[in-house]
Design an enzyme around this catalytic site. Structure first.
Site, PDB file in Angstrom:
ATOM      1  N   GLY A  12       0.962  -1.142  -0.082  1.00  0.00           N
ATOM      2  CA  GLY A  12      -0.421   0.441   0.128  1.00  0.00           C
ATOM      3  C   GLY A  12       1.205   1.423  -0.206  1.00  0.00           C
ATOM      4  N   PHE A  83      -0.222  -2.028   8.064  1.00  0.00           N
ATOM      5  CA  PHE A  83      -0.358  -1.366   8.061  1.00  0.00           C
ATOM      6  C   PHE A  83      -1.702  -1.341   7.090  1.00  0.00           C
ATOM      7  CE2 PHE A  83       4.247   0.184   6.755  1.00  0.00           C
ATOM      8  CZ  PHE A  83       4.159   0.761   7.750  1.00  0.00           C
ATOM      9  N   SER A 127      -3.710   6.634  13.876  1.00  0.00           N
ATOM     10  CA  SER A 127      -3.914   7.871  13.012  1.00  0.00           C
ATOM     11  C   SER A 127      -4.229   8.867  14.078  1.00  0.00           C
ATOM     12  CB  SER A 127      -5.264   7.415  12.299  1.00  0.00           C
ATOM     13  OG  SER A 127      -5.964   8.954  11.878  1.00  0.00           O
ATOM     14  N   TYR A 152     -14.080   3.955  10.519  1.00  0.00           N
ATOM     15  CA  TYR A 152     -12.485   3.891  10.167  1.00  0.00           C
ATOM     16  C   TYR A 152     -11.706   4.117  11.321  1.00  0.00           C
ATOM     17  CZ  TYR A 152      -8.268   5.330   8.652  1.00  0.00           C
ATOM     18  OH  TYR A 152      -6.516   6.173   9.164  1.00  0.00           O
ATOM     19  N   LYS A 156      -9.240   1.760  14.322  1.00  0.00           N
ATOM     20  CA  LYS A 156      -7.859   3.270  15.185  1.00  0.00           C
ATOM     21  C   LYS A 156      -7.739   3.055  16.265  1.00  0.00           C
ATOM     22  CE  LYS A 156      -5.597   2.985  11.199  1.00  0.00           C
ATOM     23  NZ  LYS A 156      -5.067   1.510  10.527  1.00  0.00           N
ATOM     24  N   ARG A 234      -4.437  21.468   8.874  1.00  0.00           N
ATOM     25  CA  ARG A 234      -3.924  20.092   9.282  1.00  0.00           C
ATOM     26  C   ARG A 234      -2.834  20.488   8.592  1.00  0.00           C
ATOM     27  NH1 ARG A 234      -8.389  19.666   9.882  1.00  0.00           N
ATOM     28  NH2 ARG A 234     -10.071  18.627   9.504  1.00  0.00           N
TER      29      ARG A 234
HETATM   30  C1  UD1 Z   1      -8.819  12.006   6.655  1.00  0.00           C
HETATM   31  C2  UD1 Z   1      -9.495  11.215   7.229  1.00  0.00           C
HETATM   32  C3  UD1 Z   1      -8.665  10.751   9.062  1.00  0.00           C
HETATM   33  C4  UD1 Z   1      -7.925   9.837   8.081  1.00  0.00           C
HETATM   34  C5  UD1 Z   1      -6.949  10.913   6.559  1.00  0.00           C
HETATM   35  C6  UD1 Z   1      -6.404  10.199   5.935  1.00  0.00           C
HETATM   36  C7  UD1 Z   1     -11.558  12.410   8.113  1.00  0.00           C
HETATM   37  C8  UD1 Z   1     -12.927  13.201   9.305  1.00  0.00           C
HETATM   38  N1  UD1 Z   1     -10.535  11.820   8.568  1.00  0.00           N
HETATM   39  O1  UD1 Z   1      -8.645  13.487   7.086  1.00  0.00           O
HETATM   40  O2  UD1 Z   1      -9.295  10.257   9.636  1.00  0.00           O
HETATM   41  O3  UD1 Z   1      -6.278   9.399   8.890  1.00  0.00           O
HETATM   42  O4  UD1 Z   1      -7.952  11.227   6.370  1.00  0.00           O
HETATM   43  O5  UD1 Z   1      -6.860   9.444   4.767  1.00  0.00           O
HETATM   44  O6  UD1 Z   1     -12.223  12.218   7.249  1.00  0.00           O
HETATM   45  N2  UD1 Z   1     -10.574  18.807   1.305  1.00  0.00           N
HETATM   46  C9  UD1 Z   1     -11.447  19.327   0.967  1.00  0.00           C
HETATM   47  N3  UD1 Z   1     -12.309  19.060  -0.582  1.00  0.00           N
HETATM   48  C10 UD1 Z   1     -11.939  17.481  -0.721  1.00  0.00           C
HETATM   49  C11 UD1 Z   1     -10.535  17.111   0.335  1.00  0.00           C
HETATM   50  C12 UD1 Z   1     -10.592  17.656   1.207  1.00  0.00           C
HETATM   51  O7  UD1 Z   1     -11.646  20.960   0.755  1.00  0.00           O
HETATM   52  O8  UD1 Z   1     -12.202  17.194  -1.565  1.00  0.00           O
HETATM   53  C13 UD1 Z   1     -10.477  19.801   2.871  1.00  0.00           C
HETATM   54  C14 UD1 Z   1     -11.091  18.761   3.671  1.00  0.00           C
HETATM   55  O9  UD1 Z   1     -12.251  19.579   5.156  1.00  0.00           O
HETATM   56  C15 UD1 Z   1      -9.860  19.549   5.594  1.00  0.00           C
HETATM   57  C16 UD1 Z   1      -8.207  18.953   4.535  1.00  0.00           C
HETATM   58  O10 UD1 Z   1      -8.998  18.937   3.183  1.00  0.00           O
HETATM   59  O11 UD1 Z   1      -9.611  20.293   6.094  1.00  0.00           O
HETATM   60  C17 UD1 Z   1      -7.802  17.778   4.635  1.00  0.00           C
HETATM   61  O12 UD1 Z   1      -8.763  16.503   4.360  1.00  0.00           O
HETATM   62  P1  UD1 Z   1      -8.430  14.485   4.316  1.00  0.00           P
HETATM   63  O13 UD1 Z   1      -6.824  14.994   2.947  1.00  0.00           O
HETATM   64  O14 UD1 Z   1      -9.614  14.461   3.446  1.00  0.00           O
HETATM   65  O15 UD1 Z   1      -8.006  14.738   5.205  1.00  0.00           O
HETATM   66  P2  UD1 Z   1      -8.647  13.882   6.985  1.00  0.00           P
HETATM   67  O16 UD1 Z   1     -10.205  14.333   6.906  1.00  0.00           O
HETATM   68  O17 UD1 Z   1      -7.768  15.690   7.667  1.00  0.00           O
END
Ligand code: UD1
Length: 343
Positions: A12, A83, A127, A152, A156, A234
């Site tokens: 992966g 993993f 995570s 999910y 964890k 983030r």
């Molecule tokens: C997500 C998961 C987390 C997981 C991690 C890795 C949630 C709440 N958390 O983290 O459990 O371990 O992925 O797989 O889902 N965003 C957009 N547009 C998009 C995609 C994302 O605006 O199309 C924004 C989201 O709102 C967020 C940021 O980008 O603020 C990061 O998103 P993402 O990459 O999905 O990660 P997390 O949500 O932090």
């Protein structure tokens, strides 16, 4: 004699980068993977990068009998890195039982087989989702955990608790859980990287797939959060930096340097970037404009998450090296290579 490490889910995204770092640090690697969300081609790519083809066993760890067989064949392994798990947040909300079954049956079978064969150290891929909505920032390893929003995430949290209980019952067993923040990027060779199946959930692959023309536009989920520009913050971390931390964790377990039998470390850079920061860096790195639109918040998203990194620096001697622009450039290079190979 090289030390042998079993890596479940080694084909992966994070697993393959970790296998490369293990081989580069002179470990013998045995990969266990059911290829449910990865490709067997990854093995050849690992060989291209390192000159070594790792041993590979196609196995579903939910199968207790098969798992026992494989572990007894490799009982000389010094540690296991786990993993193997499903990881799509949205899918886990739709199919909770599939997630609990896959992520927890396989963990329990693996731990039982380890105990049975006297393989006494595990590194668990956890995570930052276990922190839920943090009360204070940055998040330290002592910050309270909460029931994660998604099944999910909850697998964890439960997995960490299963490991903790096992250690309390078994003086020989030890573990390190690594709580990842937001891994992005790809190997500098362009040979391995993230291969999201279907429409990506995560920000970075969505951005690169939009830029390459596979998706029409990125939807930015909300700009009314209490952050500097209204979009969530983030802690993005390069997957190769992340992989290197696993090698240090393996050394700590093998050399019996742990201060407690169960240790937990955050893996992030300590820097918070908003969604708009990421988009701006992407546009700067690629010298192009990204098509995006602000839309409603995504349920379950928290406003701000970034790691305190003092503990992992002190205890593992690990420090992430790559900047946000470097992370984004490597994600972009990988996406372009993927598309060129398909043409
Ligand atoms: C997500 C998961 C987390 C997981 C991690 C890795 C949630 C709440 N958390 O983290 O459990 O371990 O992925 O797989 O889902 N965003 C957009 N547009 C998009 C995609 C994302 O605006 O199309 C924004 C989201 O709102 C967020 C940021 O980008 O603020 C990061 O998103 P993402 O990459 O999905 O990660 P997390 O949500 O932090």
């Amino acid at each position: 004699m090289k030390n042998k490490i079993i890596v479940t889910g080694g084909c992966g995204y994070i697993g393959s980068h970790t296998v490369v770092e293990l081989i580069n640090n002179n470990y013998d690697v045995v990969i266990l993977d059911d290829l449910s969300n990865s490709s067997v081609e990854t093995l050849g790519r690992i060989e291209k990068i390192t000159g070594v083809k790792p041993v590979f066993i196609d196995i579903d760890l939910k199968n207790d009998t098969e798992t026992k067989k494989v572990f007894s064949k490799h009982k000389d392994a010094k540690a296991v890195i786990n993993f193997a798990a499903h990881k799509a947040v949205g899918e886990s909300v739709q199919k909770p039982l599939m997630y609990y079954k896959n992520n927890l049956y396989s963990l329990i079978n693996m731990l039982s087989s380890m105990v049975e064969n006297n393989i006494n150290g595990v590194i668990f891929s956890s995570s930052a989702t276990v922190y839920g909505t943090p009360e204070t920032l940055p998040i330290t390893e002592k910050s309270k955990t909460q029931r994660p929003f998604s099944p999910y995430g909850n697998t964890k949290k439960i997995a960490e608790e299963v490991i903790d209980d096992l250690i309390k019952s078994n003086d020989n067993f030890s573990a390190i859980s690594l709580r990842y923040f937001n891994p992005i990027g790809a190997h500098e060779s362009g040979l391995i990287g993230e291969l999201p199946s279907g429409v990506p959930n995560n920000l970075m692959p969505y951005i690169t797939q939009t830029a390459v023309g596979l998706r029409e536009k990125l939807m930015v989920y909300g700009n009314d959060y209490p952050t500097k520009d209204g979009t969530p913050i983030r802690d993005y971390i390069h997957v190769v930096d992340l992989a290197k931390a696993h090698v240090l964790a393996v050394e700590r377990i093998i050399n019996k340097q742990q201060e407690q039998p169960y240790e937990i470390f955050n893996l992030g850079t300590g820097n918070g970037f908003s969604v708009l920061d990421v988009i701006n860096s992407f546009e700067e790195v690629t010298n192009s404009k990204l098509n995006y639109e602000i839309t409603d918040r995504r349920p379950g998203d928290v406003p701000e998450l970034y790691a305190a990194t003092d503990l992992v620096k002190e205890k593992l001697g690990w420090e992430p090296k790559k900047s946000l622009n470097e992370m984004i450039k490597s994600s972009w290079d990988w996406e372009q290579k993927l598309r060129n190979n398909k043409e």
